[in-house]
Scaffold this motif. Structure first.
Motif, short mmCIF file in Angstrom:
data_model
loop_
_atom_site.label_atom_id
_atom_site.label_comp_id
_atom_site.label_asym_id
_atom_site.label_seq_id
_atom_site.Cartn_x
_atom_site.Cartn_y
_atom_site.Cartn_z
N SER A 146 27.99 -16.54 31.57
CA SER A 146 26.97 -17.51 31.78
C SER A 146 26.03 -15.76 31.83
N PRO A 147 25.01 -15.34 31.98
CA PRO A 147 24.05 -14.81 32.35
C PRO A 147 23.17 -15.03 33.91
N LEU A 148 23.91 -14.51 34.49
CA LEU A 148 22.50 -14.54 35.73
C LEU A 148 21.46 -13.77 35.88
N PRO A 149 20.67 -14.64 36.97
CA PRO A 149 19.32 -13.76 36.73
C PRO A 149 19.20 -12.60 37.15
N GLU A 150 18.39 -12.23 37.00
CA GLU A 150 17.83 -10.30 37.76
C GLU A 150 17.64 -10.36 39.34
N LEU A 151 18.06 -10.12 39.69
CA LEU A 151 16.55 -9.59 41.35
C LEU A 151 15.94 -9.31 40.93
N PRO A 152 14.57 -9.46 41.86
CA PRO A 152 13.34 -8.78 41.43
C PRO A 152 13.15 -7.25 41.77
N GLU A 153 12.44 -6.75 40.90
CA GLU A 153 11.89 -5.17 41.27
C GLU A 153 12.09 -5.06 42.57
N ALA A 154 11.02 -5.65 43.56
CA ALA A 154 10.56 -5.55 44.87
C ALA A 154 10.98 -7.08 45.16
N LEU A 155 11.26 -6.90 46.29
CA LEU A 155 11.56 -7.88 47.64
C LEU A 155 10.35 -8.58 47.91
N PRO A 156 9.84 -9.59 48.32
CA PRO A 156 8.58 -9.64 49.49
C PRO A 156 8.66 -9.01 50.03
N PRO A 157 7.67 -9.15 50.93
CA PRO A 157 7.10 -8.98 51.94
C PRO A 157 7.64 -8.57 53.69
N ALA A 158 8.61 -8.09 54.05
CA ALA A 158 9.26 -8.54 55.33
C ALA A 158 11.13 -8.33 54.39
N VAL A 159 11.09 -8.64 53.75
CA VAL A 159 12.78 -9.15 53.63
C VAL A 159 13.45 -7.97 52.64
N GLU A 160 14.27 -8.28 53.49
CA GLU A 160 15.88 -7.46 53.27
C GLU A 160 16.71 -8.44 52.90
N LEU A 161 18.05 -7.91 52.04
CA LEU A 161 19.12 -8.17 51.85
C LEU A 161 20.23 -7.45 52.27
N HIS A 162 20.87 -7.88 53.08
CA HIS A 162 22.03 -7.66 54.08
C HIS A 162 23.87 -8.62 53.21
N THR A 163 24.73 -7.94 54.11
CA THR A 163 26.03 -8.74 53.75
C THR A 163 25.83 -9.16 54.96
N ALA A 164 26.99 -10.01 54.97
CA ALA A 164 27.23 -11.36 56.31
C ALA A 164 28.28 -9.43 57.46
N ALA A 165 28.56 -8.83 56.76
CA ALA A 165 29.55 -8.15 57.62
C ALA A 165 28.75 -7.25 58.06
N ALA A 166 27.42 -6.74 58.02
CA ALA A 166 26.13 -6.13 58.85
C ALA A 166 26.50 -7.02 60.32
N TRP A 167 26.45 -8.04 60.87
CA TRP A 167 26.52 -8.63 61.69
C TRP A 167 28.13 -8.52 62.17
N GLN A 168 29.01 -7.56 61.96
CA GLN A 168 30.69 -7.35 62.81
C GLN A 168 30.53 -7.34 63.74
N GLY A 169 29.45 -6.73 64.28
CA GLY A 169 29.68 -6.36 65.91
C GLY A 169 29.44 -7.30 66.26
N ASP A 170 28.18 -8.27 65.87
CA ASP A 170 27.07 -9.42 66.52
C ASP A 170 27.05 -10.56 66.25
N PRO A 171 27.99 -11.51 65.89
CA PRO A 171 27.48 -12.76 64.80
C PRO A 171 27.27 -13.92 64.98
N ARG A 172 26.31 -13.90 66.69
CA ARG A 172 25.82 -14.94 66.65
C ARG A 172 24.25 -14.85 66.56
#
Length: 307
Positions: A146-172
């Protein structure tokens, strides 16, 4: 042939995985996840995993416990799973009765169970005094075709994407976000997440939870949406929860985090994607349709009152 119902033991893990996959092929379950759930359950849940054994062969299983996170006391859950070739031979009935006895002995006044349409499950539930409540839809997506949608070339203003692992030090912060969207999730058995240590144990450290494939969107540095991925470490990927926090809904963030997670899951070699949504959750069902998911089965939650 003699049949016994007894508590799960670690040596049963492979057999119970086989039972669950035969009865419900749309979920992700592993031997490690079964053992983890049995060993790390919150004491307030009074959790038990029962197995039905006939002539030394495990032919059915049922998990059961109190819905201790529900704001309404007395609610409980159980669902029997029976290998198709052993249905209508008393296995499900024996498991259900053992579960009901355990739950009502610990104060349950309403017991909820899921029944898969087309498997005889709803008819089984009706014969045992359960009435239908609400439905949920299992959906799947073939990541190899199945084809998957492409991610937008530019994210909306102030939006950033991360993995949950970025909160490894403090998951609260993830716990706080999860608590908010869980409270808003459509369900006939609501849940209030207010125990951070329990969440760390049973969610953050769960063996199926894939922090690297779970995507989190932040807006101005604050969590706005997330999708929590569960994987078997081989081929199967399941979206456990996708949620957008109040104040950020209607901006396409749920679709964004799911698209990102799915694309990375495919790149990591996962071939099958599954999810499940409440039948009344049309916004998320619409998101999944746009991603290419197709409904594969419907299960209906049933309830029986005791006392």
């Amino acid at each position: 042939m003699a049949m016994i119902v007894r508590d799960f033991e670690a040596r049963d893990a492979a057999a119970v995985v086989a039972v669950r996959r035969a009865a419900l092929p749309f979920e992700v379950v592993t031997e490690a996840s079964l053992r983890f759930t049995a060993e790390r359950a919150n004491p307030a849940e009074r959790y038990r995993l029962l197995v039905a054994e006939r002539e030394g062969e495990v032919v059915g299983a049922a998990n059961c416990g109190l819905a201790f996170e529900s704001p309404e006391p007395g609610r409980a859950h159980t669902t029997p799973y029976v290998v198709p070739g052993h249905r209508r031979r008393g296995v499900g009935t024996a498991l259900l009765r053992a579960a009901e006895e355990h739950l009502t002995a610990h104060g349950a006044t309403e017991v909820y169970c899921w029944a898969l349409e087309g498997s005889g499950g709803p008819e089984f539930a009706a014969r045992h005094g359960y009435r239908p409540a609400r439905s949920a839809h299992f959906q799947s997506l073939d990541l190899t075709a199945s084809p998957l949608p492409e991610l937008p070339e530019a994210l909306p203003p102030a939006v950033e994407l991360h993995t949950a692992a970025a909160w490894q030090g403090d998951p609260r912060p993830l716990f706080t976000a999860d608590a908010q969207v869980t409270a808003d999730e459509p369900s006939d058995v609501g849940a209030e997440l207010d125990d951070y240590e329990d969440w760390l144990t049973r969610t953050w450290r769960h063996p199926l939870f894939d922090r690297e494939l779970s995507t989190v969107a932040t807006v101005g540095g604050e969590i706005a949406a997330f999708t929590a991925a569960r994987t078997d470490g081989r081929t199967r990927y399941f979206t456990g929860m996708t949620g957008t926090l109040r104040g950020h809904r209607g901006r396409g963030l749920a679709r964004l985090v799911k698209t990102d997670s799915l694309r990375r899951a495919r790149a990591a070699g996962y071939t099958e994607a599954f999810t499940s949504n409440d039948g009344a959750n049309e916004p998320m069902l619409a998101v999944n349709r746009r991603l290419g998911y197709e409904v594969r089965a419907t299960e209906v939650r049933h309830v029986r009152a005791f006392g």
